[in-house]
Motif scaffolding. Sequence first.
Motif, mmCIF file in Angstrom:
data_model
loop_
_atom_site.group_PDB
_atom_site.id
_atom_site.type_symbol
_atom_site.label_atom_id
_atom_site.label_comp_id
_atom_site.label_asym_id
_atom_site.label_seq_id
_atom_site.Cartn_x
_atom_site.Cartn_y
_atom_site.Cartn_z
ATOM 1 N N ILE A 185 0.791 -1.243 0.000
ATOM 2 C CA ILE A 185 0.000 0.000 0.000
ATOM 3 C C ILE A 185 0.816 1.282 0.000
ATOM 4 O O ILE A 185 0.243 2.372 -0.022
ATOM 5 C CB ILE A 185 -0.992 0.013 1.186
ATOM 6 N N GLY A 186 2.129 1.183 0.012
ATOM 7 C CA GLY A 186 2.952 2.390 -0.064
ATOM 8 C C GLY A 186 3.118 3.084 1.269
ATOM 9 O O GLY A 186 2.848 2.510 2.337
ATOM 10 N N ASN A 187 3.516 4.363 1.208
ATOM 11 C CA ASN A 187 3.839 5.096 2.445
ATOM 12 C C ASN A 187 3.215 6.481 2.486
ATOM 13 O O ASN A 187 3.767 7.397 3.086
ATOM 14 C CB ASN A 187 5.358 5.215 2.603
ATOM 15 N N THR A 188 2.059 6.634 1.851
ATOM 16 C CA THR A 188 1.347 7.905 1.964
ATOM 17 C C THR A 188 0.792 8.048 3.379
ATOM 18 O O THR A 188 0.779 7.084 4.164
ATOM 19 C CB THR A 188 0.191 7.965 0.958
ATOM 20 N N ASP A 189 0.281 9.229 3.704
ATOM 21 C CA ASP A 189 -0.325 9.434 5.028
ATOM 22 C C ASP A 189 -1.492 8.476 5.244
ATOM 23 O O ASP A 189 -1.647 7.898 6.328
ATOM 24 C CB ASP A 189 -0.810 10.878 5.169
ATOM 25 N N ASN A 190 -2.319 8.310 4.212
ATOM 26 C CA ASN A 190 -3.471 7.403 4.340
ATOM 27 C C ASN A 190 -3.021 5.960 4.504
ATOM 28 O O ASN A 190 -3.602 5.201 5.280
ATOM 29 C CB ASN A 190 -4.382 7.534 3.124
ATOM 30 N N ALA A 191 -1.978 5.578 3.767
ATOM 31 C CA ALA A 191 -1.447 4.214 3.887
ATOM 32 C C ALA A 191 -0.908 3.977 5.288
ATOM 33 O O ALA A 191 -1.133 2.911 5.878
ATOM 34 C CB ALA A 191 -0.353 3.984 2.854
ATOM 35 N N ASN A 192 -0.222 4.954 5.834
ATOM 36 C CA ASN A 192 0.340 4.797 7.184
ATOM 37 C C ASN A 192 -0.747 4.716 8.243
ATOM 38 O O ASN A 192 -0.592 3.997 9.239
ATOM 39 C CB ASN A 192 1.310 5.944 7.481
ATOM 40 N N ARG A 193 -1.865 5.422 8.029
ATOM 41 C CA ARG A 193 -2.979 5.305 8.975
ATOM 42 C C ARG A 193 -3.597 3.905 8.903
ATOM 43 O O ARG A 193 -3.988 3.331 9.923
ATOM 44 C CB ARG A 193 -4.038 6.381 8.695
ATOM 45 N N LEU A 194 -3.694 3.360 7.685
ATOM 46 C CA LEU A 194 -4.208 1.993 7.545
ATOM 47 C C LEU A 194 -3.296 0.995 8.254
ATOM 48 O O LEU A 194 -3.772 0.086 8.948
ATOM 49 C CB LEU A 194 -4.316 1.619 6.064
ATOM 50 N N LYS A 195 -2.007 1.135 8.081
ATOM 51 C CA LYS A 195 -1.048 0.238 8.749
ATOM 52 C C LYS A 195 -1.205 0.331 10.260
ATOM 53 O O LYS A 195 -1.182 -0.685 10.967
ATOM 54 C CB LYS A 195 0.385 0.600 8.349
ATOM 55 N N SER A 196 -1.350 1.554 10.759
ATOM 56 C CA SER A 196 -1.489 1.751 12.205
ATOM 57 C C SER A 196 -2.772 1.106 12.716
ATOM 58 O O SER A 196 -2.779 0.450 13.777
ATOM 59 C CB SER A 196 -1.490 3.254 12.516
#
Length: 534
Positions: A185-196
Amino acid sequence: MEVDCIPFRETGYFSKLICDYLDQKKELIPFFNRFPNLDNFKDQLKEKAANYPVANRKILVNALNGQYVGFQVSDATAEKITLLEQKKTFTVVTGHQLNLFTGPLYFLYKIISTINLSEQLKSEYPEHDFVPIYWMATEDHDFDEINYFNFNGQKVQWNKDASGAVGSLSTEGLDSVMDTFASKIGNTDNANRLKSMFKSAYVEHSNLSDATRYLANELFGKYGLVIVDGDDAVLKQLLVPFAKKDIIGHEPFHKVSESIDALSTISSDYTIQVNPREINYFYLLNGIRERIVKKDDNFYVNNTEIEFSQSELLQELESYPERFSPNVIARPLYQEVILPNLCYIGGGGELAYWLELKSYFDSMDITFPMLLLRNSALLITEKELKKIEKLDLKVADLFLKQNSFINKKIREISNIDIDFSPQKKHLEEQFRNLYQLAEQTDKTFIGAVKAQEVKQKKGLDALEKRLLKAQKRKLKDHVVRMTDIQNELFPNKSLQERQLNFSTLYLEFGEQLIPNLIEHLQPLAHEFLIVKMS
């Protein structure tokens, strides 16, 4: 964001039973209580208020407070739980399995329908309060149905040996699933929120029930969603007298079987969703969830050596109600026993089996809830909308089976007329004259005339198909682009909501995704929604 709609019947994705229910076909009236519109909730409120024991409210609130221990509870949810103690408070319920990372997109639609209906009811009946409920199916044991979600056309899957109720499954091993998902999913802000979100839910909680509660609470807690786990010894005490009538008296088996027979006589096209068993309970203990069956005078737990006499089984039920797990027939009754509920919101398959249950509820003197088909929607992004407009497509045509979709559009855009209907009509007129001639001269020739008519019509059909095929080749580029956008919006030739996981849209819309859906999904629309996202 714009919202259009089309009738469910015109989508081609909903059963005749559900479409007839939405049309309020008179033959189906005995199988539901009241059709879900705002006016009908007035009588539903009165009936449930008279039928729901006040003592159950305190039991429910104490159980919920216990279930939320260790979780951060939003002010909105805490207030809703407290309100449940009051006689003027009622619930709207949806239920869903513990699918990994919410599973299909319609998980969101179910809960949003529930939240939005609760708000609408508060506006219409301000003297009452309404609580949106998500019933977690923690006691299900079909792990293969819930151990994955789809992302970009691929399964993100949790491979694990599992048995028993899924809610108690250890989340061990989900850290590696998170790593797989994170790499996609990459490392955008939205992607990082999903990972979290994924990590906090599935890596930092020890079982699937707690993980799912955390995730649903994270997504919807600020809207006052209350999450119920039916796998609760305190709540199941309320189920004991009804479980006895099932296990000993086989009451639901007889009533539901009668309803299935009655539905089948209305239409042979009605697909029966579930069939009752003589005993509609599983035995739940130490990683097993197996059916209880009766043989001769004793009761046995399938695939185990556990055995009870009738008196022993009844004592077990009184002492350990948490060991008795209702199946798909008995669970709806359990839900309505413990909740001051007005309405159940579900998908077409769920409502199909609820329609089998009304007489069973009546025999148990439990108010049957109103049944609302959850919102269904096709979400179209700006990029997708531009493709549709460039190809001059109608969104409604995208719901057609692909071959029909292509043929329809090719006929529209072709610079020659591929519709041989006028020729067929002219042919029929000619043969009408031949039939009259045969009638007046020699009737034995009527069969020969008919055979010739069939032959020539088939010839025209064959020519039409060949011409259409030739035009498809000529317009190949257009056909490819048409089918690409249809496949994008209907992955695996299925509804988008049954295939996509919310993460795909979250990557684009982030934290605005759910507020936008809550703003535009309309639970009482009774139509399939087309939402143009912006």
